[in-house]
Every structure is written in C-alpha cells, then in structure tokens.
Design a protein around this motif. Sequence first.
Motif, mmCIF file in Angstrom:
data_model
loop_
_atom_site.group_PDB
_atom_site.id
_atom_site.type_symbol
_atom_site.label_atom_id
_atom_site.label_comp_id
_atom_site.label_asym_id
_atom_site.label_seq_id
_atom_site.Cartn_x
_atom_site.Cartn_y
_atom_site.Cartn_z
ATOM 1 N N GLN A 92 -19.213 84.353 63.695
ATOM 2 C CA GLN A 92 -17.904 84.038 63.136
ATOM 3 C C GLN A 92 -17.814 84.509 61.690
ATOM 4 O O GLN A 92 -18.730 84.307 60.894
ATOM 5 C CB GLN A 92 -17.657 82.526 63.205
ATOM 6 C CG GLN A 92 -16.292 82.127 62.661
ATOM 7 C CD GLN A 92 -16.033 80.646 62.865
ATOM 8 O OE1 GLN A 92 -16.713 80.040 63.670
ATOM 9 N NE2 GLN A 92 -15.078 80.091 62.137
ATOM 10 N N GLY A 93 -16.728 85.174 61.384
ATOM 11 C CA GLY A 93 -16.528 85.639 60.022
ATOM 12 C C GLY A 93 -16.156 84.496 59.091
ATOM 13 O O GLY A 93 -15.887 83.374 59.513
ATOM 14 N N SER A 94 -16.110 84.802 57.838
ATOM 15 C CA SER A 94 -15.765 83.777 56.852
ATOM 16 C C SER A 94 -14.295 83.404 56.986
ATOM 17 O O SER A 94 -13.460 84.205 57.413
ATOM 18 C CB SER A 94 -16.036 84.292 55.436
ATOM 19 O OG SER A 94 -15.318 85.490 55.210
ATOM 20 N N THR A 95 -13.983 82.167 56.631
ATOM 21 C CA THR A 95 -12.613 81.667 56.737
ATOM 22 C C THR A 95 -11.731 82.319 55.686
ATOM 23 O O THR A 95 -12.088 82.370 54.509
ATOM 24 C CB THR A 95 -12.595 80.142 56.540
ATOM 25 O OG1 THR A 95 -13.455 79.550 57.521
ATOM 26 C CG2 THR A 95 -11.193 79.588 56.698
ATOM 27 N N GLY A 96 -10.592 82.844 56.139
ATOM 28 C CA GLY A 96 -9.659 83.468 55.209
ATOM 29 C C GLY A 96 -8.890 82.418 54.423
ATOM 30 O O GLY A 96 -8.978 81.221 54.687
#
Length: 230
Positions: A92-96
Amino acid sequence: MAYRIVLRQDSAANWSEYNPLLLKGEFGFEEDTNRLKLGDGVHLWNDLSYFEPGPTGPIGPSGVVGPTGSTGPQGATGQQGPTGSQGATGIQGSTGPQGATGPQGATGQQGPTGSQGATGSQGPTGAQGATGIAGFLTDWQIDSNVVLESTEQLVFSGDYVLEDSSMLIQATATEIQYAPGQYFKKIGKLYIGGNLLLKDSSLQNDGMVSVGGSVILIGNSQITGTGTII
C-alpha cells in the motif's frame, strides 16, 4: 455410361425364414445386421457363411514427402479464455492529502428504540376527583387507573399515552329503546387524533375508541372488551 448395382436385401429373420438359393457370386444383405452372404449356386442361405473381410495387410512404406503448400488464410479469432487468478496485492502506498469535505449526505433512517428501563414503584393512588365535561386536549399521558363512564366523551388532538395503569371505557348494562324496534347502548367514547400508546398497561374497551394514528403496545400491555376501535 454409369451402371447402378443393387444387392438383394431383407431382414435377417426373413432371409432365415425363406432360405433362398443365391446364384454364384450373388450377394445377399441383411438390413438390420449389416452383414453379407455370398452365394455359390449350390448351398441355401442358412447353409452359407457370412462374408467376412480378411485381416488388414501390413502398412506399406511411406512415400516421399511432397513440398509444403502455401500458408492458408488466418482463421477467425477464438473466444476469449477465462480470466486468470488475481495476483498478490502490492504494498500500500502512502496516504495522500485529505480532500475537501463533500456536502453532507441525506439523514439515514432512525435506529430502533432502545430497551425501556425498569419501572419505578407506583405511588399510592390519590382520591378520584369529580368528572369534568368533555374537552378537546393535546398530547396526554395517564399514570393511574381511569374509568370513562358510558355517557362521557374525551377528545385528544395529539397522542394518548397510558403507562403502568389501566383504563375502562364503559357501556350501559342493557340496551335502551328510543323507537319501536330500535335500541342502543350508551357508551363511553375516546377520540385520539394522534397515536394510542400503552406501556405495561391494559385497556378494556366496552365503548368506542377512534385513533387517527397507530395503536402501539409496549411491554405487558393488552386491549380487551367488546367495543370497537376504528
């Protein structure tokens, strides 16, 4: 000029029954078994053996392979095969950054009413006052026993709540004649514009109750009697 040759043919049962004599070199065909007999001009049908082909001979040597022909036109595209299984989920990518707050949605349905708490002990019943004239009242809650006489009429424009108590709507014991062959009973009448709500209470209706909303019974509540509720 082409010639057509037709063999003698019949069912196996008929061949056996009539037992004919086939000429030498004449075939007889059984339609239902697909078997042949070859006549010799001497023996009758039942004495002839069935014609059986000989064993397959050995395969001859392969000839020289001819030149490869030209490529034919490409065939139509086949149907798409089933979708393969989904691969593993990636990291999972970092939260925008949080976007602007959207408009508030419509209010959802109201949830169910929670359970009612324990009822406190009932205080002593006070002395009953004199009956007043029929009135036109708004929401009303009764916490003690009520008797609506056969000649009385109560009207409420809102809800009527009966909690931890009882109510009796009376009628005259016998019918009253007001014309030859026509009789009526004097009955108490309760008119409610809103809801009739009973909480751990009882209503004995021997008169008439008119409810503009709903009749709601909660807890150990009941409605009895010979009257009507409309």
